[in-house]
Design a protein around this motif. Structure first.
Motif, PDB file in Angstrom:
ATOM      1  N   ARG A   1      13.510  95.733 -57.412  1.00  0.00           N
ATOM      2  CA  ARG A   1      14.092  94.544 -57.813  1.00  0.00           C
ATOM      3  C   ARG A   1      14.309  94.903 -59.459  1.00  0.00           C
TER       4      ARG A   1
ATOM      5  N   ARG B   1      19.296  86.838 -58.975  1.00  0.00           N
ATOM      6  CA  ARG B   1      18.263  85.907 -59.417  1.00  0.00           C
ATOM      7  C   ARG B   1      19.154  84.732 -60.528  1.00  0.00           C
TER       8      ARG B   1
ATOM      9  N   SER C   1      19.571  80.778 -59.313  1.00  0.00           N
ATOM     10  CA  SER C   1      18.452  80.166 -59.930  1.00  0.00           C
ATOM     11  C   SER C   1      18.154  78.967 -59.379  1.00  0.00           C
TER      12      SER C   1
ATOM     13  N   SER D   1      16.277  83.185 -53.853  1.00  0.00           N
ATOM     14  CA  SER D   1      16.411  84.677 -54.374  1.00  0.00           C
ATOM     15  C   SER D   1      14.877  85.243 -53.680  1.00  0.00           C
ATOM     16  N   GLU D   2      13.859  84.781 -53.989  1.00  0.00           N
ATOM     17  CA  GLU D   2      12.339  84.997 -53.976  1.00  0.00           C
ATOM     18  C   GLU D   2      12.074  84.962 -52.378  1.00  0.00           C
TER      19      GLU D   2
END
Length: 73
Positions: free
Chosen positions: A18, A27, A31, A45-46
């Motif tokens: 990453r 990201r 966001s 994204s996570e």
């Protein structure tokens, strides 16, 4: 130029997969997006990273980058 050449990542505050401009931009672009599945992190994204990190056939290797900032590069 002194920066030209093959560079290897030796430290990252997060997973080496990453630690690239691509993932930073991803990201940033996502966001404000969240995902609806409670089993995964809230940020889109996570959540995507959690899913792809769970793929057992994936292999992780060194993070390397070739830099060539010469006029011909």
């Amino acid at each position: 130029m002194a920066m030209n050449g093959l560079w290897k990542l030796i430290y990252a505050s997060e997973d080496v997969t990453r630690a690239s401009p691509f993932f930073w931009a991803f990201r940033k672009a996502t966001s404000n997006l969240s995902q609806p599945i409670p089993a995964f992190p809230n940020k889109l994204s996570e959540a995507i990273f959690a899913i792809t990190d769970g793929i057992s056939l994936a292999k992780k290797g060194q993070a390397i980058q070739m830099i060539d900032i010469s006029p011909e590069g």
